[in-house]
Scaffold this motif. Structure first.
Motif, mmCIF file in Angstrom:
data_model
loop_
_atom_site.group_PDB
_atom_site.id
_atom_site.type_symbol
_atom_site.label_atom_id
_atom_site.label_comp_id
_atom_site.label_asym_id
_atom_site.label_seq_id
_atom_site.Cartn_x
_atom_site.Cartn_y
_atom_site.Cartn_z
ATOM 1 N N ALA A 12 -31.360 29.624 1.545
ATOM 2 C CA ALA A 12 -30.916 30.724 2.398
ATOM 3 C C ALA A 12 -29.454 31.047 2.146
ATOM 4 N N LEU A 13 -29.174 32.346 1.983
ATOM 5 C CA LEU A 13 -27.814 32.893 1.945
ATOM 6 C C LEU A 13 -27.027 32.497 0.705
ATOM 7 N N THR A 14 -27.701 31.954 -0.314
ATOM 8 C CA THR A 14 -27.001 31.791 -1.583
ATOM 9 C C THR A 14 -26.645 33.175 -2.121
ATOM 10 N N LEU A 15 -25.651 33.221 -2.982
ATOM 11 C CA LEU A 15 -25.102 34.491 -3.452
ATOM 12 C C LEU A 15 -25.112 34.576 -4.970
ATOM 13 N N GLY A 16 -25.206 35.790 -5.461
ATOM 14 C CA GLY A 16 -24.952 36.107 -6.860
ATOM 15 C C GLY A 16 -24.324 37.481 -6.908
ATOM 16 N N VAL A 17 -23.411 37.689 -7.824
ATOM 17 C CA VAL A 17 -22.723 38.984 -7.955
ATOM 18 C C VAL A 17 -22.803 39.457 -9.391
ATOM 19 N N GLU A 18 -23.122 40.741 -9.549
ATOM 20 C CA GLU A 18 -23.096 41.411 -10.854
ATOM 21 C C GLU A 18 -22.065 42.525 -10.798
ATOM 22 N N LEU A 19 -21.255 42.634 -11.844
ATOM 23 C CA LEU A 19 -20.256 43.695 -11.944
ATOM 24 C C LEU A 19 -20.431 44.428 -13.271
ATOM 25 N N GLU A 20 -20.571 45.748 -13.199
ATOM 26 C CA GLU A 20 -20.565 46.592 -14.394
ATOM 27 C C GLU A 20 -19.132 47.036 -14.647
ATOM 28 N N LEU A 21 -18.644 46.774 -15.869
ATOM 29 C CA LEU A 21 -17.234 46.991 -16.189
ATOM 30 C C LEU A 21 -17.065 48.016 -17.301
ATOM 31 N N GLN A 22 -15.943 48.730 -17.246
ATOM 32 C CA GLN A 22 -15.635 49.767 -18.219
ATOM 33 C C GLN A 22 -14.908 49.172 -19.429
ATOM 34 N N GLY A 47 -9.588 47.370 -23.718
ATOM 35 C CA GLY A 47 -9.190 47.188 -22.333
ATOM 36 C C GLY A 47 -10.428 47.159 -21.452
ATOM 37 N N ILE A 48 -10.358 46.434 -20.337
ATOM 38 C CA ILE A 48 -11.483 46.337 -19.410
ATOM 39 C C ILE A 48 -10.976 46.626 -18.000
ATOM 40 N N CYS A 49 -11.699 47.475 -17.286
ATOM 41 C CA CYS A 49 -11.273 47.780 -15.924
ATOM 42 C C CYS A 49 -12.465 47.987 -15.013
#
Length: 384
Positions: A14-24, A96-98
């Motif tokens: 319960a309530l474990t997390l994962g995050v995905e980020l799309e980057l430029q 560069g990454i933003c």
């Protein structure tokens, strides 16, 4: 576990997390988007300890994803490790990454679809929309202990979609002009036929029946075809919040994950009565309000038959979640989000302020790359 044509629902802690980020990925010469994803991924010397770095639909973007974590601190540590890996390899490739939900001035016809059967299939199916889908979001996964809980939470979180939009908005510029939106990114997502909200569902069996109906009609082939604002993710055992723009910093991304975890805990603990059918009547309007006006949005309540300012909603929400955030050990992550409510000092405002300062968008992107990946701190004189 529940076995279905979708595959088994993998029950999670319960309530474990994962995050995905799309980057430029941008050129260090003019800070326009650059076609560097395949070269960058191909050059990686990375053991995967912090998560995954992979291609996205066009050559001008990548996606990073954390390991599953029990705490927001763990998410922040993974994002920091992924950032350091990218810092080294992007410099070697002169890229560069933003962050940010849209690139402020790129031209979508210049985008190149990444190699791969899935990406090619999307391009053949959706045409120019696939290239216009060069927009950048944060997805937050919250673990569920059962398939029925996942469907319940998918609907319960739908009410809070405007709050996540307003707090993450970082895409005011499109095609070189100010869109007047705080989050213009979601306009690109809304063009896809299965975007929107989860319908009223009693539980996992109802969801399976609904999805089987979409399959039989030839509308959806897999869960990835559902571009819902919040959707279940059976193979991970999670519910996925998909409406956030990619923030300009990894700290903001971690703070949004803290909001998701605290809110999910409160919802599952208190089990408020769902009003999904009534919420669907105002969902598109409220989503537009949050995208267009951010913190200044007016949100319609179909139960009270009234409107309420977004700022008041957010202030009340953070008060409601205070005990749950404290129990989860992520209260400190929510402080930054709370500070931005009163003065509307979010990422969209920062980008507009930089455009006013520089008078051009190239320098705005340059500063955005420095904000996502600030130079490593130098040792002080007494320590050197």
């Amino acid at each position: 576990m529940s076995s279905t044509p979708l595959g088994e629902f993998t029950d999670s802690a319960a309530l474990t997390l994962g995050v995905e980020l799309e980057l430029q990925l941008v050129s260090r010469r003019d800070f326009d988007l650059t076609r560097g994803a395949t070269d960058l991924i191909g050059s990686l010397d990375y053991d995967g300890r912090y998560g995954e770095i992979k291609l996205e639909i066009t050559e001008s973007m990548i996606e990073i994803s954390t390991q599953p974590q029990a705490t927001v601190d763990g998410i922040a540590a993974d994002l920091g490790g992924l950032r350091e890996t990218l810092r080294h390899h992007s410099q070697r490739n002169n890229i560069g990454i933003c962050g940010g939900g849209t690139h402020p001035f790129h031209r979508w016809p210049e985008r190149r679809i990444c190699p791969g059967e899935r990406f090619d299939d999307l391009y053949q199916r959706y045409g120019y929309l696939a290239k216009q889908f060069t927009v950048f979001g944060q997805h937050i996964h919250v673990g569920c202990t059962s398939a029925d809980d996942a469907i319940w939470l998918t609907q319960a979180l739908g009410v809070y979609v405007p709050a996540f939009i307003a707090l993450s908005a970082s895409s005011p510029f499109v095609d070189g002009v100010d869109s007047f939106f705080q989050s213009a990114r979601l306009n690109a997502v809304s063009a896809f036929p299965l975007s929107g909200q989860c319908p009223p569902l009693a539980g996992w069996a109802d969801f399976v029946e609904h999805f089987s109906f979409l399959q039989a009609c030839g509308i959806a082939q897999s869960i990835k075809d559902l571009y819902w604002d919040v959707r279940p993710k059976p193979e991970f055992g999670t519910v996925e919040i998909r409406v956030c723009d990619t923030p300009l910093t990894i700290e903001q991304a971690a703070a949004l994950a803290a909001l998701a975890q605290s809110l999910a805990r409160w919802l599952l603990r208190t089990r408020p009565e769902l009003q999904t059918a009534k919420q669907l009547h105002v969902a598109r309007y409220n989503k537009f309000q949050a995208c267009r006006y951010g913190m200044a949005a007016m949100i319609s309540d179909p139960i009270a038959l009234a409107q309420q300012p977004m700022q008041e909603i957010l202030k009340a929400l953070f008060e409601t979640l205070a005990d749950d955030a404290r129990e989860l050990g992520c209260e400190h992550w929510l402080k930054a989000l709370r500070h931005g409510i009163a003065d509307e000092a979010g990422d969209a405002a920062w980008l507009r302020a930089k455009q006013q300062e520089h008078g051009n968008l190239n320098d705005v992107v340059r500063e955005a790359t420095e904000r996502l990946m600030p130079p490593p701190s130098k040792p002080s004189a007494e320590n050197s």
